[in-house]
Design a protein around this motif. Structure first.
Motif, short mmCIF file in Angstrom:
data_model
loop_
_atom_site.label_atom_id
_atom_site.label_comp_id
_atom_site.label_asym_id
_atom_site.label_seq_id
_atom_site.Cartn_x
_atom_site.Cartn_y
_atom_site.Cartn_z
N THR A 12 0.81 -1.22 0.00
CA THR A 12 0.00 0.00 0.00
C THR A 12 0.85 1.27 0.00
OG1 THR A 12 -0.13 -0.08 2.42
CG2 THR A 12 -1.89 -1.17 1.18
N GLY A 13 2.16 1.12 0.20
CA GLY A 13 3.07 2.26 0.19
C GLY A 13 4.49 1.75 0.30
N PRO A 14 5.47 2.62 0.07
CA PRO A 14 6.87 2.19 0.19
C PRO A 14 7.18 1.75 1.62
CG PRO A 14 6.69 4.32 -0.94
CD PRO A 14 5.35 4.03 -0.35
N PRO A 15 7.87 0.63 1.81
CA PRO A 15 8.25 0.21 3.16
C PRO A 15 9.17 1.23 3.84
CG PRO A 15 8.53 -1.58 1.58
CD PRO A 15 8.28 -0.34 0.78
N ALA A 16 9.06 1.33 5.16
CA ALA A 16 9.94 2.22 5.93
C ALA A 16 11.31 1.56 6.08
CB ALA A 16 9.33 2.51 7.29
N LEU A 17 12.35 2.29 5.73
CA LEU A 17 13.69 1.69 5.69
C LEU A 17 14.29 1.43 7.07
CD1 LEU A 17 15.38 3.47 2.65
CD2 LEU A 17 15.11 1.01 2.98
N LEU A 80 13.56 4.57 -5.86
CA LEU A 80 12.16 4.23 -5.61
C LEU A 80 12.00 2.76 -5.23
CD1 LEU A 80 10.53 6.12 -8.62
CD2 LEU A 80 10.77 6.93 -6.26
N GLY A 81 12.81 1.89 -5.83
CA GLY A 81 12.70 0.47 -5.55
C GLY A 81 13.50 -0.03 -4.37
N PHE A 82 14.41 0.80 -3.85
CA PHE A 82 15.31 0.33 -2.79
C PHE A 82 14.56 -0.12 -1.53
CE2 PHE A 82 18.45 1.12 0.66
CZ PHE A 82 19.37 0.14 0.30
N PRO A 83 13.53 0.60 -1.06
CA PRO A 83 12.82 0.10 0.13
C PRO A 83 12.22 -1.29 -0.06
CG PRO A 83 12.30 2.41 -0.24
CD PRO A 83 13.04 1.93 -1.46
N SER A 84 11.67 -1.57 -1.23
CA SER A 84 11.12 -2.90 -1.48
C SER A 84 12.23 -3.95 -1.51
CB SER A 84 10.36 -2.92 -2.81
OG SER A 84 9.23 -2.09 -2.75
N ALA A 85 13.37 -3.61 -2.12
CA ALA A 85 14.51 -4.53 -2.12
C ALA A 85 14.98 -4.81 -0.70
CB ALA A 85 15.64 -3.96 -2.95
N ALA A 138 23.65 -12.41 -4.62
CA ALA A 138 22.23 -12.40 -4.93
C ALA A 138 21.94 -11.35 -5.99
CB ALA A 138 21.42 -12.09 -3.67
N THR A 139 21.04 -11.67 -6.88
CA THR A 139 20.57 -10.71 -7.88
C THR A 139 19.16 -10.28 -7.52
OG1 THR A 139 21.92 -11.68 -9.64
CG2 THR A 139 20.05 -10.32 -10.32
N VAL A 140 18.98 -8.97 -7.40
CA VAL A 140 17.67 -8.39 -7.08
C VAL A 140 17.21 -7.60 -8.30
CG1 VAL A 140 16.38 -6.85 -5.55
CG2 VAL A 140 18.20 -8.30 -4.62
N ALA A 141 16.01 -7.90 -8.78
CA ALA A 141 15.46 -7.27 -9.98
C ALA A 141 14.39 -6.26 -9.59
CB ALA A 141 14.86 -8.32 -10.90
N THR A 142 14.36 -5.16 -10.31
CA THR A 142 13.33 -4.14 -10.15
C THR A 142 12.78 -3.78 -11.52
OG1 THR A 142 14.42 -3.23 -8.19
CG2 THR A 142 12.81 -1.82 -9.28
N GLU A 143 11.46 -3.71 -11.62
CA GLU A 143 10.79 -3.34 -12.87
C GLU A 143 9.83 -2.20 -12.58
OE1 GLU A 143 10.72 -7.99 -14.46
OE2 GLU A 143 8.86 -6.97 -13.91
N ALA A 202 19.73 11.61 2.91
CA ALA A 202 18.49 12.37 3.13
C ALA A 202 17.63 12.37 1.87
CB ALA A 202 18.82 13.79 3.55
N ALA A 203 18.26 12.47 0.70
CA ALA A 203 17.51 12.53 -0.55
C ALA A 203 16.98 11.17 -0.98
CB ALA A 203 18.37 13.12 -1.66
N SER A 204 17.75 10.11 -0.70
CA SER A 204 17.39 8.77 -1.17
C SER A 204 16.69 7.93 -0.13
CB SER A 204 18.66 8.02 -1.63
OG SER A 204 19.49 7.75 -0.51
N GLY A 205 16.85 8.27 1.15
CA GLY A 205 16.33 7.45 2.24
C GLY A 205 17.29 6.38 2.70
N ASP A 206 18.42 6.18 2.01
CA ASP A 206 19.40 5.15 2.36
C ASP A 206 20.38 5.72 3.39
OD1 ASP A 206 21.22 3.13 2.54
OD2 ASP A 206 21.79 3.11 0.43
N ARG A 207 20.02 5.54 4.66
CA ARG A 207 20.84 6.09 5.74
C ARG A 207 21.65 5.00 6.43
NH1 ARG A 207 16.15 9.40 5.92
NH2 ARG A 207 16.63 11.64 5.87
N ASN A 208 22.34 4.21 5.63
CA ASN A 208 23.25 3.20 6.17
C ASN A 208 24.36 3.92 6.94
OD1 ASN A 208 25.42 1.29 6.39
ND2 ASN A 208 24.48 0.10 4.76
N PRO A 209 24.66 3.49 8.19
CA PRO A 209 25.64 4.21 9.00
C PRO A 209 27.04 4.28 8.41
CG PRO A 209 24.97 2.15 10.06
CD PRO A 209 24.01 2.40 8.95
#
Length: 293
Positions: A12-17, A80-85, A138-143, A202-209
């Motif tokens: 229903t929406g992008p997962p919270a990272l 856009l696809g990173f949270p789902s991955a 691992a290979t992760v696909a996004t369409e 901040a722009a992408s949501g990818d806040r890996n330490p």
């Protein structure tokens, strides 16, 4: 290895990272990666996705893309696809530990220009596991679909290092040997600020330490924070340029420490990022039209 039928889960929406990163970190010590392990067959589908134009503008600024046009940069659908991955890779049924997982390569095909104001449907799934000379990949696909048609797709590989792997062919996504390929002609020198990881996060949501601060990066064995791999390829493609219908491939060779100085080189359709006076290859890639001429 057991097999499973593919299933589809509609989001229903992008997962919270942040919770996904925490879950993946907690489950990592329990996982024992191997290339013949089973992996989740779930396809995550996110319909009716709209782009946050303010976040898109912040992404364009930090990566060097022009701002204000009604068009997504070629790398933005990965954001856009990173949270789902991450939802897939942080799950109990994903066999590789999230902690220490290394993004080794990405291949992108964009079939047409993608307006920033359009609605999209995004599908993400694990395409498979493969042996690598350093462990398992691992290979992760996004369409991404617009009006039912695929307009963008990618394949990203992620490496979990471990002993005992027996690769059946040449490893890809592995660091270049010390001799390495001859450098491409240098076009730019970039001095990368120490806050690029925080701005991109901040722009992408990818806040890996590992990307945010020297102190948190040291917890994972890095002397300083490192740039996001997807920032490095986006920055190169912002300089290189891509047609509306394009194919992009990039391999991440070595981390870029922040702050730092790197050189951007290009020739024909190839591009690269180097440091240490050209001796260290950080990123190599190529971009060209689709279909190839």
């Amino acid at each position: 290895m057991t097999t499973a039928n593919p299933t589809t889960t509609t989001l229903t929406g992008p997962p919270a990272l942040a919770p996904l990163l925490a879950r993946g970190a907690l489950l990592s010590p329990l996982k024992r990666p191997r290339p013949d392990a089973d992996f989740p067959r779930t396809r995550l589908v996110l319909p009716g996705l709209r782009v946050d134009l303010a976040r898109l503008a912040a992404y364009e600024r930090v990566c060097g893309f022009p701002t204000g046009a009604d068009a997504l940069p070629v790398t933005y659908p990965h954001v856009l696809g990173f949270p789902s991955a991450m939802r897939l890779m942080s799950g109990r049924d994903f066999p590789l530990p999230l902690l220490g997982l290394v993004h080794t390569s990405i291949a992108v095909t964009r079939y047409a220009a993608m307006p920033a104001t359009a609605a999209y449907e995004l599908t993400t799934y694990v395409a498979g596991l493969a042996p690598h000379r350093r462990g398992t990949e691992a290979t992760v696909a996004t369409e991404v679909r617009a009006d039912g048609e695929v307009v963008w797709e990618s394949r990203s590989t992620y490496l979990a290092r471990h002993g005992g792997a027996k690769p059946s062919g040449p490893a890809h996504g592995s660091p270049a040997p010390a001799s390495g390929p001859a450098p491409l002609p240098t076009h730019r020198e970039w001095r990368i600020a120490g806050d690029v990881g925080r701005r991109y996060g901040a722009a992408s949501g990818d806040r890996n330490p590992i990307h945010l601060h020297p102190l948190t990066a040291r917890l994972f064995g890095f002397p300083r924070a490192i740039a996001h791999g997807m920032w490095t390829v986006a920055r190169c493609l912002a300089e290189h340029g891509t047609p509306d219908a394009t194919v992009v491939r990039a391999e991440f060779r070595a981390p870029v420490l922040l702050p730092g100085t790197v050189t951007y080189g290009a020739e024909g359709g190839r591009f690269e990022l180097r440091g240490d006076s050209g001796r260290r290859l950080h990123l190599s890639g190529e971009a060209g039209p689709y279909p190839a001429a």
